[in-house]
Design a protein around this motif. Structure first.
Motif, mmCIF file in Angstrom:
data_model
loop_
_atom_site.group_PDB
_atom_site.id
_atom_site.type_symbol
_atom_site.label_atom_id
_atom_site.label_comp_id
_atom_site.label_asym_id
_atom_site.label_seq_id
_atom_site.Cartn_x
_atom_site.Cartn_y
_atom_site.Cartn_z
ATOM 1 N N ALA A 1 6.543 5.101 10.173
ATOM 2 C CA ALA A 1 7.352 5.682 11.247
ATOM 3 C C ALA A 1 8.840 5.613 10.914
ATOM 4 N N LEU A 2 9.308 4.483 10.401
ATOM 5 C CA LEU A 2 10.718 4.346 10.071
ATOM 6 C C LEU A 2 11.106 5.225 8.890
ATOM 7 N N ALA A 3 10.186 5.437 7.947
ATOM 8 C CA ALA A 3 10.473 6.321 6.818
ATOM 9 C C ALA A 3 10.628 7.766 7.283
ATOM 10 N N GLY B 1 13.660 17.975 1.889
ATOM 11 C CA GLY B 1 14.761 17.021 1.942
ATOM 12 C C GLY B 1 14.317 15.607 2.271
ATOM 13 N N MET B 2 13.247 15.477 3.022
ATOM 14 C CA MET B 2 12.801 14.151 3.441
ATOM 15 C C MET B 2 11.554 13.676 2.712
ATOM 16 N N LEU B 3 11.018 14.495 1.800
ATOM 17 C CA LEU B 3 9.716 14.195 1.221
ATOM 18 C C LEU B 3 9.720 12.911 0.413
ATOM 19 N N PHE B 4 10.776 12.675 -0.353
ATOM 20 C CA PHE B 4 10.802 11.476 -1.199
ATOM 21 C C PHE B 4 10.780 10.208 -0.338
ATOM 22 N N THR B 5 11.586 10.205 0.734
ATOM 23 C CA THR B 5 11.577 9.057 1.652
ATOM 24 C C THR B 5 10.243 8.917 2.352
ATOM 25 N N LEU B 6 9.655 10.049 2.744
ATOM 26 C CA LEU B 6 8.375 10.030 3.435
ATOM 27 C C LEU B 6 7.272 9.462 2.555
ATOM 28 N N VAL B 7 7.216 9.917 1.302
ATOM 29 C CA VAL B 7 6.174 9.434 0.392
ATOM 30 C C VAL B 7 6.366 7.947 0.106
ATOM 31 N N GLY B 8 7.617 7.523 -0.011
ATOM 32 C CA GLY B 8 7.867 6.098 -0.201
ATOM 33 C C GLY B 8 7.373 5.270 0.972
ATOM 34 N N GLY B 9 7.580 5.774 2.184
ATOM 35 C CA GLY B 9 7.066 5.077 3.353
ATOM 36 C C GLY B 9 5.550 5.062 3.408
ATOM 37 N N LEU B 10 4.925 6.171 3.011
ATOM 38 C CA LEU B 10 3.460 6.219 2.974
ATOM 39 C C LEU B 10 2.905 5.236 1.948
ATOM 40 N N VAL C 1 -1.540 2.154 -7.517
ATOM 41 C CA VAL C 1 -1.487 3.150 -8.592
ATOM 42 C C VAL C 1 -1.765 4.542 -8.041
ATOM 43 N N LEU C 2 -2.752 4.656 -7.160
ATOM 44 C CA LEU C 2 -3.053 5.948 -6.544
ATOM 45 C C LEU C 2 -1.857 6.462 -5.752
ATOM 46 N N ALA C 3 -1.218 5.569 -5.003
ATOM 47 C CA ALA C 3 -0.039 5.974 -4.231
ATOM 48 C C ALA C 3 1.115 6.373 -5.145
ATOM 49 N N SER C 4 1.284 5.684 -6.272
ATOM 50 C CA SER C 4 2.366 6.036 -7.201
ATOM 51 C C SER C 4 2.138 7.402 -7.837
ATOM 52 N N LEU C 5 0.878 7.751 -8.099
ATOM 53 C CA LEU C 5 0.585 9.075 -8.645
ATOM 54 C C LEU C 5 0.945 10.172 -7.650
ATOM 55 N N LEU C 6 0.621 9.941 -6.390
ATOM 56 C CA LEU C 6 0.988 10.911 -5.353
ATOM 57 C C LEU C 6 2.501 10.997 -5.212
ATOM 58 N N GLU C 7 3.184 9.871 -5.357
ATOM 59 C CA GLU C 7 4.642 9.871 -5.264
ATOM 60 C C GLU C 7 5.263 10.670 -6.404
ATOM 61 N N ARG C 8 4.707 10.574 -7.593
ATOM 62 C CA ARG C 8 5.221 11.343 -8.720
ATOM 63 C C ARG C 8 5.030 12.838 -8.505
ATOM 64 N N ARG C 9 3.896 13.234 -7.967
ATOM 65 C CA ARG C 9 3.665 14.649 -7.696
ATOM 66 C C ARG C 9 4.645 15.157 -6.639
ATOM 67 N N ALA C 10 4.903 14.344 -5.635
ATOM 68 C CA ALA C 10 5.867 14.751 -4.621
ATOM 69 C C ALA C 10 7.271 14.861 -5.206
ATOM 70 N N ARG C 11 7.624 13.965 -6.107
ATOM 71 C CA ARG C 11 8.938 14.014 -6.733
ATOM 72 C C ARG C 11 9.089 15.278 -7.583
ATOM 73 N N ARG C 12 8.044 15.644 -8.301
ATOM 74 C CA ARG C 12 8.108 16.876 -9.092
ATOM 75 C C ARG C 12 8.244 18.091 -8.190
ATOM 76 N N TRP C 13 7.566 18.066 -7.041
ATOM 77 C CA TRP C 13 7.649 19.222 -6.135
ATOM 78 C C TRP C 13 9.058 19.373 -5.565
ATOM 79 N N THR C 14 9.716 18.242 -5.259
ATOM 80 C CA THR C 14 11.077 18.318 -4.726
ATOM 81 C C THR C 14 12.071 18.748 -5.797
ATOM 82 N N GLU C 15 11.787 18.399 -7.049
ATOM 83 C CA GLU C 15 12.699 18.806 -8.126
ATOM 84 C C GLU C 15 12.541 20.294 -8.466
#
Length: 248
Positions: free
Chosen positions: A134-136, A170-179, A234-248
């Motif tokens: 929620a805070l993320a 704009g908020m995806l990186f923060t959101l994925v980090g919170g998830l 590890v599963l969450a980090s893989l999803l975070e990398r995909r989200a980072r590529r999408w934002t870039e």
């Protein structure tokens, strides 16, 4: 390759230190890796704990349920606070203050209300995972440049288009980090809840081995649980990398 080599070297150093230290302490309090391997073999062959698969599946189901509830409630609460400025300013600090309270103080009440079954473990995992999600979401919405929203609306973009094309990237990186943080805390909450009081699950097996001073089995069960925790991260980090590529 250099990073992998450094990690393996650190792991080898840790095992050597553990082996040396484990041979100098009381075997009821600590065991070296060489003594854990037979216990780990018996555990994986279902000799010491035949109900290991059922306990592991139960813990995974509890984690999945707690995380699904935390994601649903966290996203809903975060978007409500973020999209309505007045509500966010009124309730956001209270949400942060509740997050600062040590979550373990809530567990006795959860156990009294839900009992010793899976419900109290799911509730505890949900409680730990809800707040960072929620805070993320709230922080992610606030960091979106409002001028971009104004420009998008000036070009005729609707609410759904503004959210999908402007706010979400704009908020995806923060959101994925919170998830990711919420998933890790859900895992911790469920396992700790099982250790504090449960009749089944990995935490109950750990508590059983510890109570009987079966140190080798205790460490082996902790290692299996550690694999579960690391695997989820590890599963969450893989999803975070995909989200980072999408934002870039």
């Amino acid at each position: 390759m250099t990073v992998v080599g450094l990690r393996l070297a650190l792991l080898a150093l840790f095992l050597v230190v553990w082996e040396v230290a484990g041979r100098t302490v009381n075997p009821l309090l600590g065991v070296p890796p060489s003594a854990v391997l037979p216990s780990l073999r018996d555990l994986l062959l279902l000799r010491s704990y035949p109900d290991l698969p059922a306990s592991l599946l139960l813990t995974i189901r509890e984690i999945a349920t707690a995380y699904a509830l935390a994601v649903a409630a966290g996203l809903g609460c975060g978007f409500m606070l973020g999209m309505h400025r007045l509500v966010g300013r009124a309730w956001g600090p209270m949400l942060a203050a509740l997050y600062a309270v040590p979550a373990v103080v809530w567990y006795p009440s959860l156990m009294l209300f839900f009992g010793l079954d899976a419900a109290s473990k799911i509730a505890f995992g949900f409680l730990l995972g809800f707040f960072p999600i929620a805070l993320a979401v709230l922080a992610g919405i606030r960091q979106v440049n409002p001028q971009l929203v104004v420009v998008a609306r000036a070009y005729g973009a609707g609410t759904a288009t503004v959210f999908r094309r402007v706010m979400l990237p704009g908020m995806l990186f923060t959101l994925v980090g919170g998830l990711r943080t919420g998933l890790a805390l859900c895992v911790i909450g469920v396992v700790v809840g099982e250790i504090l009081g449960s009749k089944a699950g990995m935490g109950a097996l750990i508590n059983h081995a510890y109570g009987l001073l079966r140190t080798g089995d205790y460490v082996a069960l902790v290692l299996v649980t550690l694999v579960l925790v690391v695997g989820s991260d590890v599963l969450a980090s893989l999803l975070e990398r995909r989200a980072r590529r999408w934002t870039e």
